[in-house]
Write a protein that holds these residues in place. Structure first.
Motif, PDB file in Angstrom:
ATOM      1  N   UNK A 388      72.329 -45.293  -8.887  1.00  0.00           N
ATOM      2  CA  UNK A 388      71.971 -45.260 -10.477  1.00  0.00           C
ATOM      3  C   UNK A 388      73.086 -45.158 -11.298  1.00  0.00           C
ATOM      4  N   UNK A 389      73.227 -46.006 -12.180  1.00  0.00           N
ATOM      5  CA  UNK A 389      74.606 -45.953 -13.155  1.00  0.00           C
ATOM      6  C   UNK A 389      74.149 -45.961 -14.515  1.00  0.00           C
ATOM      7  N   UNK A 390      74.844 -45.131 -15.355  1.00  0.00           N
ATOM      8  CA  UNK A 390      74.639 -45.434 -16.787  1.00  0.00           C
ATOM      9  C   UNK A 390      73.623 -44.241 -17.262  1.00  0.00           C
ATOM     10  N   UNK A 391      73.735 -44.134 -18.506  1.00  0.00           N
ATOM     11  CA  UNK A 391      72.672 -43.211 -19.385  1.00  0.00           C
ATOM     12  C   UNK A 391      72.499 -43.603 -20.712  1.00  0.00           C
ATOM     13  N   UNK A 392      71.267 -43.800 -20.981  1.00  0.00           N
ATOM     14  CA  UNK A 392      71.298 -44.415 -22.350  1.00  0.00           C
ATOM     15  C   UNK A 392      71.677 -43.406 -23.435  1.00  0.00           C
ATOM     16  N   UNK A 407      82.595 -49.874 -25.464  1.00  0.00           N
ATOM     17  CA  UNK A 407      81.800 -49.110 -26.653  1.00  0.00           C
ATOM     18  C   UNK A 407      80.882 -48.174 -26.275  1.00  0.00           C
ATOM     19  N   UNK A 408      80.886 -46.928 -26.535  1.00  0.00           N
ATOM     20  CA  UNK A 408      79.849 -45.934 -26.066  1.00  0.00           C
ATOM     21  C   UNK A 408      78.380 -46.631 -26.382  1.00  0.00           C
ATOM     22  N   UNK A 409      78.380 -47.234 -27.638  1.00  0.00           N
ATOM     23  CA  UNK A 409      76.971 -47.808 -28.126  1.00  0.00           C
ATOM     24  C   UNK A 409      76.543 -48.819 -27.203  1.00  0.00           C
ATOM     25  N   UNK A 410      77.316 -49.426 -26.326  1.00  0.00           N
ATOM     26  CA  UNK A 410      76.836 -50.244 -25.327  1.00  0.00           C
ATOM     27  C   UNK A 410      76.322 -49.662 -24.004  1.00  0.00           C
ATOM     28  N   UNK A 411      76.882 -48.506 -23.859  1.00  0.00           N
ATOM     29  CA  UNK A 411      76.454 -48.034 -22.511  1.00  0.00           C
ATOM     30  C   UNK A 411      75.098 -47.627 -22.384  1.00  0.00           C
ATOM     31  N   UNK A 412      74.526 -47.821 -20.984  1.00  0.00           N
ATOM     32  CA  UNK A 412      73.199 -47.655 -20.610  1.00  0.00           C
ATOM     33  C   UNK A 412      72.591 -48.846 -20.309  1.00  0.00           C
ATOM     34  N   UNK A 427      59.732 -64.483 -18.005  1.00  0.00           N
ATOM     35  CA  UNK A 427      61.108 -64.355 -17.337  1.00  0.00           C
ATOM     36  C   UNK A 427      61.728 -63.289 -18.093  1.00  0.00           C
ATOM     37  N   UNK A 428      62.451 -62.198 -17.414  1.00  0.00           N
ATOM     38  CA  UNK A 428      62.996 -60.974 -18.074  1.00  0.00           C
ATOM     39  C   UNK A 428      64.335 -60.701 -17.353  1.00  0.00           C
ATOM     40  N   UNK A 429      65.165 -60.054 -18.011  1.00  0.00           N
ATOM     41  CA  UNK A 429      66.483 -59.509 -17.623  1.00  0.00           C
ATOM     42  C   UNK A 429      66.966 -58.358 -18.056  1.00  0.00           C
ATOM     43  N   UNK A 430      67.656 -57.367 -17.292  1.00  0.00           N
ATOM     44  CA  UNK A 430      67.888 -56.226 -17.715  1.00  0.00           C
ATOM     45  C   UNK A 430      69.259 -56.013 -17.343  1.00  0.00           C
ATOM     46  N   UNK A 431      70.215 -55.465 -17.975  1.00  0.00           N
ATOM     47  CA  UNK A 431      71.474 -55.291 -17.895  1.00  0.00           C
ATOM     48  C   UNK A 431      71.771 -53.763 -18.358  1.00  0.00           C
ATOM     49  N   UNK A 432      72.475 -53.150 -17.332  1.00  0.00           N
ATOM     50  CA  UNK A 432      72.747 -51.771 -17.314  1.00  0.00           C
ATOM     51  C   UNK A 432      74.562 -51.529 -17.308  1.00  0.00           C
ATOM     52  N   UNK A 433      74.917 -51.271 -18.370  1.00  0.00           N
ATOM     53  CA  UNK A 433      76.403 -51.101 -18.689  1.00  0.00           C
ATOM     54  C   UNK A 433      77.109 -49.602 -18.409  1.00  0.00           C
ATOM     55  N   UNK A 434      78.020 -49.529 -17.618  1.00  0.00           N
ATOM     56  CA  UNK A 434      78.839 -48.342 -17.277  1.00  0.00           C
ATOM     57  C   UNK A 434      80.151 -48.446 -17.860  1.00  0.00           C
ATOM     58  N   UNK A 435      80.988 -47.351 -17.989  1.00  0.00           N
ATOM     59  CA  UNK A 435      82.379 -47.553 -18.352  1.00  0.00           C
ATOM     60  C   UNK A 435      83.224 -48.040 -17.662  1.00  0.00           C
ATOM     61  N   UNK A 436      84.262 -48.845 -18.068  1.00  0.00           N
ATOM     62  CA  UNK A 436      85.218 -49.375 -17.121  1.00  0.00           C
ATOM     63  C   UNK A 436      86.235 -50.193 -17.793  1.00  0.00           C
ATOM     64  N   UNK A 437      87.292 -50.833 -17.077  1.00  0.00           N
ATOM     65  CA  UNK A 437      88.285 -51.727 -17.804  1.00  0.00           C
ATOM     66  C   UNK A 437      88.110 -53.065 -17.534  1.00  0.00           C
ATOM     67  N   UNK A 438      88.532 -53.938 -18.229  1.00  0.00           N
ATOM     68  CA  UNK A 438      88.379 -55.332 -17.847  1.00  0.00           C
ATOM     69  C   UNK A 438      88.833 -55.658 -16.572  1.00  0.00           C
ATOM     70  N   UNK A 439      88.037 -56.501 -15.823  1.00  0.00           N
ATOM     71  CA  UNK A 439      88.073 -56.773 -14.624  1.00  0.00           C
ATOM     72  C   UNK A 439      87.241 -55.793 -13.519  1.00  0.00           C
TER      73      UNK A 439
END
Length: 646
Positions: A388-392, A407-412, A427-439
């Motif tokens: 499990x990753x990320x937190x809204x 940016x913090x606003x995108x996390x979660x 058709x649905x999609x879910x994306x969960x973003x965590x912190x990290x660097x390019x790449x």
């Protein structure tokens, strides 16, 4: 499709008529839409047949039997009224051309690999039809529709009702009931028909698909001469590929006992994917576009026309014995359009929709192939990264990882609907973003389409205060196996703290902030639920259709289905042992209605069990004070309806 004329109805039962599809020996066939937007084909029986009481009785019994077929390789029954002045039945519309149109008018004979796949798909469909105690009796090229997921058989079983009011295979005027070029010898002789009759017709259909002509010629020399050749002459298999002649000759054996069964054909022949030539696949795309144009035109007419009539059409999304205004059965109720956590009446028909929806999947597949995101095929694995990753709500994540660029606003987590609506997702999609660097792999995606669930990780390309771009991805979960490709480039544009815009190629959608965690489902969903028996009588307790829902995170298996029914022999007689099928599904969203991935068979499943390669979503409602769990396939068909057990 042809426009309606002055004699055609504007509605039949709860269905608003869009256009005329054709006229057959049984009656007229119309393209129609339910109040909820479902596309159906409605067949209205001819008046001369409707006037015969015996036909009506058999027609009613046949409609009941058709619902037991389960939709595999066919089109499911969505409504009917066998007591109306003009009896009718509505089935799920499959927007694909017929085999006769493709071979006879557009493409020509099909390659051997496609014919083998055609035989495999038709064999499986006939196996289920025969297992329900039905004999098709009119299998011919025009009754076989081609879709991206395989062939579909239409108009099965109904011809059986006609035979009871005619003399063998002939009417009182001597006209043939059925299609002479694709009849069996026993059908020609007016004998009692069994499943083997359909196998003979299947052999003729496969020969037609391979050569473009019937193996017994045409009726140019007279119908009776053609029927004589079917009963006594050997088939003409000139130009049939050697790899196909053995199977086709076996199907065309004069002795019914010498023919293979539908199950044997399905087990023997391979089914490759994609199974159709590129030219035919392009035809499917054009067909889908024409259907959308026709429906758009119909919607425009409805918007500008009789709004009172449109409102009346919304009283039911499906009936079993429904009626148009003024009919004696108009007061019967059915469920409205599904919505999250809403009360709605219980649809009257009960059937195994999670299996039946295998047919209806072709509707969405033919119409939705244009997306650039995760098309069919490609490499994939069946492993799952369960971390499990990320937190809204974790705005401190940015500082917790040195060098973080998101940016913090995108996390979660964020969720959106690519096709359909939030209440009726396709058709649905879910994306969960965590912190990290390019790449770095900073995004976990979960995508559910009409016949697959894909999960994976995407690398961060760039990020600024209002835009995040994701690039190279890998696949961590594919249901069914090997059906997912890595996600394409995706762009996320922030609109507000709770809304962002998602795009990938030409596809666009609005995403909303979603929940994370390991306990997503409300407690009231959890536990065992059971569908009411589909049959009456002493064998009713031999049928079980129940589901168990457990708690979990997105990506976890939370849904388990148990389906038990008596095994049957080739004649449709029930045997002492039973078929036991257990399937599971993965949770894909955290916002109601809760979306599930396609059902997957558990290891060691009975050979008669089939996987349900179709996403679905769950809705909990109440009816007369009782909780009801409705499981809707992500296509135009009806829900499975379950009552709480514990």
């Amino acid at each position: 499709m042809e426009p309606l004329n002055a004699e055609d109805p504007v509605s039949i039962g709860p269905f608003r008529i869009v256009g005329r599809l054709g006229v057959g020996g049984m009656g007229r066939v119309f393209l129609a839409r339910s109040a909820g937007g479902r596309t159906v084909a409605v067949k209205v029986v001819h008046a001369e047949l409707a006037a015969q009481d015996e036909f009506r009785r058999r027609f009613a019994r046949e409609v009941e039997a058709l619902e037991r077929v389960g939709g595999t390789g066919t089109a499911p029954v969505l409504g009917s009224d066998t007591t109306a002045a003009a009896p009718w039945v509505a089935i799920g519309y499959v927007p694909g051309p017929s085999l006769r149109t493709v071979v006879g008018d557009e493409y020509g004979p099909l390659p051997p690999s496609t014919v083998r796949a055609l035989g495999s798909g038709l064999g499986r469909a006939l196996d289920h039809i025969h297992g329900a105690g039905l004999v098709h009796r009119d299998l011919k090229p025009s009754n076989v529709l081609l879709t991206v997921d395989g062939p579909r058989i239409i108009d099965f079983g109904i011809a059986r009702a006609v035979d009871t009011v005619t003399d063998g295979g002939l009417t009182s005027t001597g006209a043939v009931v059925g299609s002479p070029g694709f009849m069996s010898p026993e059908q020609v002789r007016g004998e009692r028909l069994g499943p083997a009759s359909d196998i003979f017709c299947l052999g003729s259909v496969l020969a037609y698909a391979a050569t473009g002509r019937s193996p017994f010629g045409t009726s140019d020399s007279g119908v009776h001469a053609l029927m004589f050749r079917i009963a006594h002459d050997e088939p003409d298999l000139t130009d049939v590929a050697p790899a196909l002649t053995g199977l086709i000759r076996a199907c065309l054996a004069k002795d019914p006992a010498a023919r293979p069964t539908a199950a044997e054909i399905a087990e023997t022949l391979p089914f490759v994917d994609p199974w159709l030539p590129a030219g035919v696949l392009a035809r499917l795309g054009r067909h889908a576009a024409q259907l959308l144009e026709a429906e758009s035109a119909a919607s425009a007419r409805e918007a500008a026309g009789d709004t009172a009539g449109a409102a009346a059409g919304e009283t039911s999304d499906r009936t079993r014995g429904g009626a148009a205004a003024g009919d004696a059965t108009a007061g019967r109720s059915a469920g409205p359009v599904p919505g999250p956590e809403a009360d709605r009446p219980v649809p009257r028909t009960r059937r195994r929709v999670l299996t039946a929806a295998l047919t209806a999947a072709a509707v969405a597949a033919a119409a939705g192939v244009g997306y650039a995101l995760w098309p069919f095929g490609g490499a994939g694995t069946t492993t799952r990264d369960g971390k499990g990753t990320g937190s809204a709500s974790s705005s401190s994540s940015a500082s917790a990882r040195p060098g973080g660029a998101v940016p913090a606003a995108f996390l979660g987590a964020w969720e959106g609907v690519l096709q359909g609506s939030p209440e009726i997702p396709r058709e649905t999609i879910r994306i969960e973003l965590v912190q990290g660097s390019p790449g770095a792999k900073t995004a976990v995606y979960t995508h559910v389409g009409d016949n697959r669930l894909c999960m994976g990780r995407s690398r961060l390309v760039s990020a600024d205060e209002d835009k995040v771009v994701l690039g190279e991805s890998d696949v961590t979960t594919s249901v069914p196996p090997q059906r997912c490709m890595a996600a394409a480039h995706q762009t996320l544009t922030l609109r507000s703290p709770e809304v962002l815009e998602w795009s990938s190629g030409t596809a666009k959608a609005t995403f909303h902030k979603a929940r994370t965690g390991s306990a997503i489902l409300p407690a009231k969903y959890l536990g065992r639920w059971r569908m009411k028996p589909l049959v009456d009588g002493p064998d009713a307790d031999r049928y079980t259709d129940e589901v168990t829902i457990t708690q979990g995170a997105v990506g976890a298996t939370v849904f388990r289905s148990l389906n038990v029914y008596p095994r049957t022999d080739e004649q449709g007689n029930t045997l002492a042992d039973a078929v036991n099928c257990t399937r599971t599904a993965i949770l894909a969203t955290t916002t109601p209605p809760y979306v599930l991935g396609p059902m997957a068979l558990e290891p060691g499943a009975d050979s008669e069990c089939v996987s349900d390669h179709l996403g679905s979503y769950m809705v909990l409602t109440t009816y007369k004070g009782e909780e009801l769990l409705q499981v809707y396939p992500m296509v135009d068909t009806e829900p499975g309806e379950y009552h709480r057990v514990d």
